[in-house]
Design a protein around this motif. Sequence first.
Motif, mmCIF file in Angstrom:
data_model
loop_
_atom_site.group_PDB
_atom_site.id
_atom_site.type_symbol
_atom_site.label_atom_id
_atom_site.label_comp_id
_atom_site.label_asym_id
_atom_site.label_seq_id
_atom_site.Cartn_x
_atom_site.Cartn_y
_atom_site.Cartn_z
ATOM 1 N N GLY A 66 15.218 87.572 30.786
ATOM 2 C CA GLY A 66 15.725 88.866 30.309
ATOM 3 C C GLY A 66 16.102 89.782 31.451
ATOM 4 O O GLY A 66 16.369 89.339 32.576
ATOM 5 N N ALA A 67 16.108 91.085 31.143
ATOM 6 C CA ALA A 67 16.689 92.088 32.046
ATOM 7 C C ALA A 67 16.021 92.122 33.411
ATOM 8 O O ALA A 67 14.801 92.058 33.529
ATOM 9 N N ALA A 68 16.857 92.254 34.455
ATOM 10 C CA ALA A 68 16.375 92.493 35.814
ATOM 11 C C ALA A 68 16.202 93.991 36.022
ATOM 12 O O ALA A 68 16.817 94.811 35.332
ATOM 13 N N TYR A 69 15.342 94.346 36.955
ATOM 14 C CA TYR A 69 15.237 95.736 37.389
ATOM 15 C C TYR A 69 16.270 95.953 38.488
ATOM 16 O O TYR A 69 16.231 95.271 39.516
ATOM 17 N N THR A 70 17.164 96.884 38.262
ATOM 18 C CA THR A 70 18.275 97.070 39.204
ATOM 19 C C THR A 70 17.793 97.571 40.562
ATOM 20 O O THR A 70 18.483 97.391 41.559
ATOM 21 N N THR A 71 16.603 98.169 40.581
ATOM 22 C CA THR A 71 16.040 98.595 41.868
ATOM 23 C C THR A 71 15.749 97.414 42.779
ATOM 24 O O THR A 71 15.508 97.600 43.970
ATOM 25 N N CYS A 72 15.740 96.213 42.224
ATOM 26 C CA CYS A 72 15.394 95.026 43.005
ATOM 27 C C CYS A 72 16.603 94.412 43.702
ATOM 28 O O CYS A 72 16.507 93.314 44.243
ATOM 29 N N VAL A 73 17.738 95.071 43.658
ATOM 30 C CA VAL A 73 18.948 94.558 44.290
ATOM 31 C C VAL A 73 19.590 95.703 45.067
ATOM 32 O O VAL A 73 19.741 96.796 44.547
ATOM 33 N N SER A 74 19.970 95.424 46.326
ATOM 34 C CA SER A 74 20.514 96.505 47.155
ATOM 35 C C SER A 74 22.027 96.642 47.042
ATOM 36 O O SER A 74 22.548 97.747 46.954
ATOM 37 N N ALA A 75 22.740 95.515 47.043
ATOM 38 C CA ALA A 75 24.205 95.579 47.119
ATOM 39 C C ALA A 75 24.815 95.746 45.731
ATOM 40 O O ALA A 75 24.334 95.176 44.751
ATOM 41 N N GLU A 76 25.901 96.510 45.699
ATOM 42 C CA GLU A 76 26.580 96.800 44.433
ATOM 43 C C GLU A 76 27.018 95.519 43.726
ATOM 44 O O GLU A 76 26.832 95.363 42.519
ATOM 45 N N GLU A 77 27.606 94.564 44.502
ATOM 46 C CA GLU A 77 28.109 93.331 43.868
ATOM 47 C C GLU A 77 26.953 92.494 43.300
ATOM 48 O O GLU A 77 27.104 91.836 42.274
ATOM 49 N N ASP A 78 25.784 92.547 43.959
ATOM 50 C CA ASP A 78 24.630 91.807 43.429
ATOM 51 C C ASP A 78 24.070 92.499 42.191
ATOM 52 O O ASP A 78 23.550 91.848 41.283
ATOM 53 N N ARG A 79 24.160 93.830 42.169
ATOM 54 C CA ARG A 79 23.672 94.565 41.002
ATOM 55 C C ARG A 79 24.451 94.142 39.760
ATOM 56 O O ARG A 79 23.888 94.004 38.681
ATOM 57 N N ALA A 80 25.743 93.885 39.955
ATOM 58 C CA ALA A 80 26.554 93.409 38.822
ATOM 59 C C ALA A 80 26.132 92.003 38.410
ATOM 60 O O ALA A 80 26.229 91.646 37.226
ATOM 61 N N ARG A 81 25.629 91.219 39.375
ATOM 62 C CA ARG A 81 25.232 89.835 39.052
ATOM 63 C C ARG A 81 23.820 89.738 38.481
ATOM 64 O O ARG A 81 23.508 88.793 37.764
ATOM 65 N N ALA A 82 22.954 90.694 38.807
ATOM 66 C CA ALA A 82 21.561 90.634 38.328
ATOM 67 C C ALA A 82 21.552 90.563 36.803
ATOM 68 O O ALA A 82 22.450 91.076 36.140
ATOM 69 N N ASN A 83 20.554 89.922 36.252
ATOM 70 C CA ASN A 83 20.566 89.596 34.824
ATOM 71 C C ASN A 83 20.502 90.830 33.924
ATOM 72 O O ASN A 83 19.808 91.793 34.215
ATOM 73 N N LYS A 84 21.256 90.769 32.819
ATOM 74 C CA LYS A 84 21.274 91.836 31.813
ATOM 75 C C LYS A 84 20.805 91.249 30.490
ATOM 76 O O LYS A 84 21.229 90.162 30.106
ATOM 77 N N SER A 85 19.983 91.987 29.788
ATOM 78 C CA SER A 85 19.531 91.529 28.469
ATOM 79 C C SER A 85 18.812 92.662 27.765
ATOM 80 O O SER A 85 18.381 93.631 28.397
ATOM 81 N N ALA A 86 18.676 92.544 26.456
ATOM 82 C CA ALA A 86 17.876 93.511 25.697
ATOM 83 C C ALA A 86 16.389 93.161 25.776
ATOM 84 O O ALA A 86 15.542 93.956 25.384
ATOM 85 N N ILE A 87 16.075 91.971 26.271
ATOM 86 C CA ILE A 87 14.656 91.584 26.316
ATOM 87 C C ILE A 87 14.173 91.496 27.763
ATOM 88 O O ILE A 87 14.969 91.465 28.708
ATOM 89 N N HIS A 88 12.893 91.460 27.905
ATOM 90 C CA HIS A 88 12.250 91.186 29.207
ATOM 91 C C HIS A 88 10.872 90.624 28.873
ATOM 92 O O HIS A 88 9.975 91.352 28.477
ATOM 93 N N VAL A 89 10.736 89.296 28.983
ATOM 94 C CA VAL A 89 9.470 88.646 28.621
ATOM 95 C C VAL A 89 8.935 87.895 29.841
ATOM 96 O O VAL A 89 9.540 86.948 30.322
ATOM 97 N N ASP A 90 7.780 88.368 30.306
ATOM 98 C CA ASP A 90 7.145 87.754 31.476
ATOM 99 C C ASP A 90 6.266 86.589 31.059
ATOM 100 O O ASP A 90 5.608 86.647 30.018
ATOM 101 N N PHE A 91 6.224 85.543 31.889
ATOM 102 C CA PHE A 91 5.145 84.569 31.701
ATOM 103 C C PHE A 91 4.636 84.057 33.036
ATOM 104 O O PHE A 91 5.358 83.951 34.020
ATOM 105 N N MET A 92 3.352 83.783 33.029
ATOM 106 C CA MET A 92 2.622 83.507 34.255
ATOM 107 C C MET A 92 2.787 82.042 34.641
ATOM 108 O O MET A 92 2.574 81.141 33.833
ATOM 109 N N ILE A 93 3.158 81.816 35.904
ATOM 110 C CA ILE A 93 3.362 80.446 36.376
ATOM 111 C C ILE A 93 2.552 80.175 37.635
ATOM 112 O O ILE A 93 2.578 79.065 38.165
#
Lengths: 413, 413
Positions: A359-386
């Motif tokens: 699901g969704a990425a936190y945009t604060t985790c990407v510095s460059a504008e072009e990477d911000r466009a590539r970071a994942n977009k979604s209505a969900i964000h589900v974490d699981f422990m690995i």
Amino acid sequence: MTAVGNPGDAGLAPPAEYLDRLAELAVGLGANIQPGQVVGITVQSGQEAIARATAEKAYARGAKFVDLWLVDLHVKHSRLKHADPDTLTYLPSWIGERMLKLGELEAARLSFQGPPEPTLMDDIEPTLLGLDQLPRLRESVFVTGQQTTNWNITPFPNPNWARLMYPELPVEAAYAKLWQQIAFVCRLDEPDPTAAWKERLAQLEAHAEKLTALRLDSLHFVGPGTDLTIGLLPSSRWVSGRGQTRSGITYTANLPTEEVFTAPDPERAHGHVTATKPLLVPGSAVIEGLTVSFENGRVSKMNATKGHSILETMTKKDDGASRLGEVALVDREGRIGQTGSVFYDILLDENSASHIAVGAAYTTCVSAEEDRARANKSAIHVDFMIGSNEVDVDGVGVDGSVMPLLRGGAWQV
Amino acid sequence: MTAVGNPGDAGLAPPAEYLDRLAELAVGLGANIQPGQVVGITVQSGQEAIARATAEKAYARGAKFVDLWLVDLHVKHSRLKHADPDTLTYLPSWIGERMLKLGELEAARLSFQGPPEPTLMDDIEPTLLGLDQLPRLRESVFVTGQQTTNWNITPFPNPNWARLMYPELPVEAAYAKLWQQIAFVCRLDEPDPTAAWKERLAQLEAHAEKLTALRLDSLHFVGPGTDLTIGLLPSSRWVSGRGQTRSGITYTANLPTEEVFTAPDPERAHGHVTATKPLLVPGSAVIEGLTVSFENGRVSKMNATKGHSILETMTKKDDGASRLGEVALVDREGRIGQTGSVFYDILLDENSASHIAVGAAYTTCVSAEEDRARANKSAIHVDFMIGSNEVDVDGVGVDGSVMPLLRGGAWQV
């Protein structure tokens, strides 16, 4: 409260000093509520005590208005039981609009975690569970991404949660024990919890800075049932739990927080991974025995011994719902992992072990504008422990060099 | 709920059968929730059990979505204690907009009465109490007037209310006794509560029709400390508690209801009146020993032994806040009066005795368009009881003829 549906809640009040310290962390080091701010508090039934305690402290800090939004999972359960499935994605406009306005007002936001009714949804057809999005709103993902609000989530014990964790104990003892655990992992037992957290946050920030400076091309997780490579974006930035709004208010979104995390390349996950802990999707069900395979960044296969279909429904919600939006590393210094407990609460469990999220990425985790466009977009964000002490984590440089990052849960860099 | 601020709530659950019957009345004969409707429920802390029970029945009747709006008076108390008084009239836009949207959606609305914290506001400067309008919204007065929503209010016992009424009893016994009283006045103890209410409502409708047919020019109340004349509008129409939305859904706004009421001429109240019962302004304070004088329809003098300034603040809110918007007659057949109790709850107490209200008129109480324009407008609506078996009520015809309406609480027409 008169206790229908929660017959065991009777007479169990939070320890006054811990309640006060938890509320202080939430409004202080947590959301860092400013004079004149509007404050939105999400309250689940059974969380009135912490809602009142934080509202009192918010007004004492000069808040202009504290707005409560109630979510009751029994009411959600009634909906899932009776309503036409075609209507389950419907939400009245004012719920999302409230969240967007909180963003426009540059408000503070508070909510509290802790599975209030872990078995409530057991009689509901799992495919329905992913349709009604409450208490998670896509607008809150958007507002979070806008960095307009200073916000915080803390855990808050409740009797049903205590029963789930310590079924062998009478509920009073289980509730008291859960509070002890929460006090430990939230460092409420320290002479000065805020000072203790500042120290831990400084450590985490140092790890994050080191990782960012390494400019890794990918991460490699290897352990029992796991062999997973996760590509990073050229400007993927590692961060700790400290955030800052656009207007410069610093805050700590999650307390406790023990992780450093970043946004991966949503098109470069390959391999398979086995979840090291069960997880509870808020308002939904427990997912156990989860294994996931990725090809070209997308979930290609998914199995679970319990709760498979709810996760499958969620990962089909939109295009980004089956791609990674977060990868987080957690060392063994964190207090949550030290308890050895599964809390069935994502805020706690994700901070007990390294994890990934679809699901969704936190945009604060990407510095460059072009990477911000590539970071994942979604209505969900589900974490699981690995992660676990048995899972090795390596970093792979752009030149193909491999360096150990975590061994036995300890940092190698 | 973990019981901070309500330590005595512990373990007191509503009697299951009464809870079920009360919920059935609220969604059935009360709001008459229709398939496909959105339902807005206002929930005060401690009302989760009835909120869940009515939400379950609403969804079982085919409701599309049940939306909860939480009001917590402890949070209001924190606001009044700390916030800049100049900010107390502020409300975020989404609260009123939600109410307006409920109107646009032609939704159903439910709320539950019962003073949850009768002494909570005792340490707050009374002039502040009238500034923060929660839980009453001006938008709800507007939406009610538009007749777009089918709605209902029922009482719901809570332990603090029980303590207020029966301070001499242990809280468990007081709570059980309050439930018995509520079961009696809501006719939950009848074999078929809905049938019992249909019979009583038919009686009230017959009284209302007779009074409307009399086309009275004014009413005259005479009793201990009371000599008050209230002019009526030419098309003032007497109604009972049954209502109908514009789209034709019948509903019963208040249960219990024992009154027939109309909209008076806001420019023709003269004389003085002594309240026959104390009253509790929702979210605010108890008003006791109230006497009010009227000149040319407007409050000219007001005294109270307790709570004077809160009422004074409210009656200065706008032009209509010091004029009458309602006059209601209650006979001694009503069950609330028969208990001899003061419930400190306006829904119940107003139905125990004839009463008047300053503030907004109900537009359904006027037939002619020109009278509808004259009927009182205000953001407030505050009822107070002026009737008793010692207060005689006469009707005065346009020709000056006088006819007794109530003597010793019994109808004379």
